[in-house]
Scaffold this motif. Structure first.
Motif, short mmCIF file in Angstrom:
data_model
loop_
_atom_site.label_atom_id
_atom_site.label_comp_id
_atom_site.label_asym_id
_atom_site.label_seq_id
_atom_site.Cartn_x
_atom_site.Cartn_y
_atom_site.Cartn_z
N ASN A 1 44.15 29.90 53.46
CA ASN A 1 42.91 29.72 52.70
C ASN A 1 41.70 29.52 53.59
O ASN A 1 40.57 29.82 53.19
N ASP B 1 41.47 33.40 55.19
CA ASP B 1 41.29 34.50 54.22
C ASP B 1 41.21 33.91 52.81
O ASP B 1 42.13 34.05 52.01
N GLU C 1 40.28 33.04 48.86
CA GLU C 1 40.15 33.81 47.61
C GLU C 1 38.76 33.55 47.05
O GLU C 1 38.33 32.40 46.94
N LYS D 1 35.58 34.72 44.06
CA LYS D 1 35.29 35.29 42.74
C LYS D 1 34.31 36.45 42.93
O LYS D 1 33.35 36.35 43.67
N LYS E 1 39.24 37.51 40.69
CA LYS E 1 39.41 36.85 41.99
C LYS E 1 40.16 37.79 42.92
O LYS E 1 41.05 38.51 42.50
N VAL E 2 39.80 37.67 44.21
CA VAL E 2 40.42 38.55 45.20
C VAL E 2 40.25 37.91 46.58
O VAL E 2 39.29 37.18 46.83
N ARG E 3 41.19 38.16 47.48
CA ARG E 3 41.07 37.69 48.84
C ARG E 3 39.90 38.40 49.53
O ARG E 3 39.62 39.57 49.28
N THR E 4 39.28 37.65 50.41
CA THR E 4 38.10 38.17 51.10
C THR E 4 38.40 39.49 51.81
O THR E 4 37.62 40.45 51.75
N ARG F 1 40.47 41.68 51.07
CA ARG F 1 40.87 42.77 50.17
C ARG F 1 39.75 43.19 49.22
O ARG F 1 39.93 44.14 48.44
N ARG F 2 38.61 42.51 49.31
CA ARG F 2 37.54 42.79 48.34
C ARG F 2 37.06 44.23 48.41
O ARG F 2 36.77 44.85 47.38
N VAL G 1 44.19 41.45 42.62
CA VAL G 1 43.18 40.74 41.84
C VAL G 1 43.86 39.83 40.85
O VAL G 1 45.02 40.04 40.46
N SER G 2 43.13 38.81 40.45
CA SER G 2 43.68 37.86 39.48
C SER G 2 42.56 37.32 38.62
O SER G 2 41.36 37.53 38.90
#
Length: 406
Positions: A32, A35, A37, A39, A73-76, A78-79, A116-117
């Motif tokens: 975290n 990398d 997560e 919004k 929401k997505v990991r930085t 993977r955006r 994504v979530s």
């Protein structure tokens, strides 16, 4: 020592479990931090599914908003792999009710489903309004724009069909007063043709932009021929005979030419246009007979004219033995020997004055008798006279010669 170490792993299960969770926590902290997560959101257009539910009932619908916001929401790291096209936002018209409320749905593409979530959409509900649809047919009002190349003339515009049928909501069709299209012939030297691009006008004859949901039921094709112009001489005939003691002189035509255009095979063979004889009926006439005609009524099929207004025709009726010359603005007249007045009197006076002196008598006759003037007047007017005038000239000349010899 070995046994103690083996015992540490084989025994103390609680310690092992605690160690696992501690390691997991440390891993989560590290992930975290390196990398995190975040919004994020994208904008997407709301699509409509099963709209035939209403259109099959001749209903037009409109949604109060077609814009939606998709949050997730997505990991930085993977955006950048996520785009608006990975989400589909839609409403289902089967959900339509009397309230007009329609739930908004969102789906995620399988490509990004695992990265994504917490996907959500705003707004959650949109409202739809409906109105009746109608079909209406309009007669077309075409407009020709521009002028052909110099020396050419446009023909008659043809288009088919002569109407267009449109289908759409009552409120939109009600705005349309007429429909037309333009045909541009600027600088054209050959036929102009194509498919019409429709123009829409309101009740004040202002151009309007139609609703995108209007459906045009048919297309319209047009064609306008472009002809080369040609100038030809205009001629006229007469019918009947003047009253006794009178004869036909010249036939004046104003204007004496006509500019024509049309079927090339006909135009090429035309050098003059002869008007029918029944236009000028001089039967029993004792004065000039005139007529006014529109030459376009006497053109062959497929031939047209640019002449505007009527053509004036005048058949000049003269007393027999009289030739009237109108071109100079004066009237020059002669009369024959047997019925002579001025000519015979001039000859007699000259003969008496010169008696006993043939040379003097000859000179007097030459001065008194207007033979040269008569011949000049006859020769000038003969270009516009018929065979009767030529006979009159000969008759007068013979009479004068006879007087000289006597």
């Amino acid at each position: 020592m070995k046994n103690k170490i083996k015992g540490l792993f084989k025994n103390n299960k609680i310690l092992k479990l605690v160690s696992f969770f501690v390691a997991l926590g440390i891993w989560l902290i590290v992930v975290n931090v390196s990398d995190p997560e975040i919004k994020s959101s994208v904008s997407q257009t709301i699509e409509v599914d099963y709209d035939e539910t209403l259109t099959n009932l001749d209903k037009y619908y409109n949604i109060d908003s077609y814009n939606a916001k998709v949050s997730f929401k997505v990991r930085t790291t993977r955006r950048t792999q996520v785009s608006a096209s990975d989400f589909r936002v839609y409403v289902d018209m089967r959900d339509y009710s009397i309230t007009g409320a329609l739930p908004v749905y969102v789906t995620v593409d399988d490509r990004v489903k695992d990265i994504v979530s917490d996907v959500s959409v705003t707004p959650l509900v949109v409202h739809a309004t409906t109105e009746d649809m109608q079909e209406k047919t309009f007669d077309l009002n075409p407009t020709i724009v521009g002028t052909p190349q110099e020396g050419f003339e446009k023909g008659e515009l043809s288009y088919s069909p002569s109407h267009v049928t449109i289908y759409g909501p009552n409120s939109e069709i009600g705005k349309i007063s007429r429909i037309g299209f333009e045909v541009n012939i600027e600088g054209a030297a050959s036929a102009v043709w194509g498919n019409a691009d429709f123009l829409y006008y309101d009740a004040n004859d202002n151009k309007i932009t139609p609703d995108t949901r209007l459906v045009i039921k048919n297309s319209v094709s047009y064609n306008i021929p472009i002809y080369e112009k040609k100038m030809v001489t205009l001629m006229a005939q007469t019918t009947g005979d003047p009253a006794e003691g009178y004869e036909l002189g010249a036939v004046n035509i104003e204007p004496g030419f006509v500019e024509i255009y049309g079927d090339k095979s006909v135009i090429d063979s035309m050098n003059e246009l002869v008007l029918p004889a029944d236009i000028l009926n001089i039967g029993g006439a004792t004065s000039d007979v005139s007529a006014s005609v529109d030459v376009k009524n006497y053109l062959p099929d497929g031939v047209y004219t640019t002449n505007v207004g009527n053509t004036a025709l005048v058949a000049r009726i003269n007393k027999q033995g009289t030739i009237a010359e109108q071109e100079s603005g004066a009237v020059v007249s002669t009369e024959t020997g047997a019925e002579s007045t001025a000519a015979s009197e001039g000859v007699e006076a000259a003969t008496t004055a010169g008696a006993g002196n043939p040379d003097t008598a000859h000179a007097s006759v030459q001065e008194s008798a207007p033979s040269d003037n008569i011949r000049e007047g006859i020769d000038t007017d003969a270009q516009a006279q018929d065979s009767t005038v030529h006979e009159t000239k000969k008759h007068i000349t013979d009479a004068l010669t006879h007087n000289k010899e006597n």
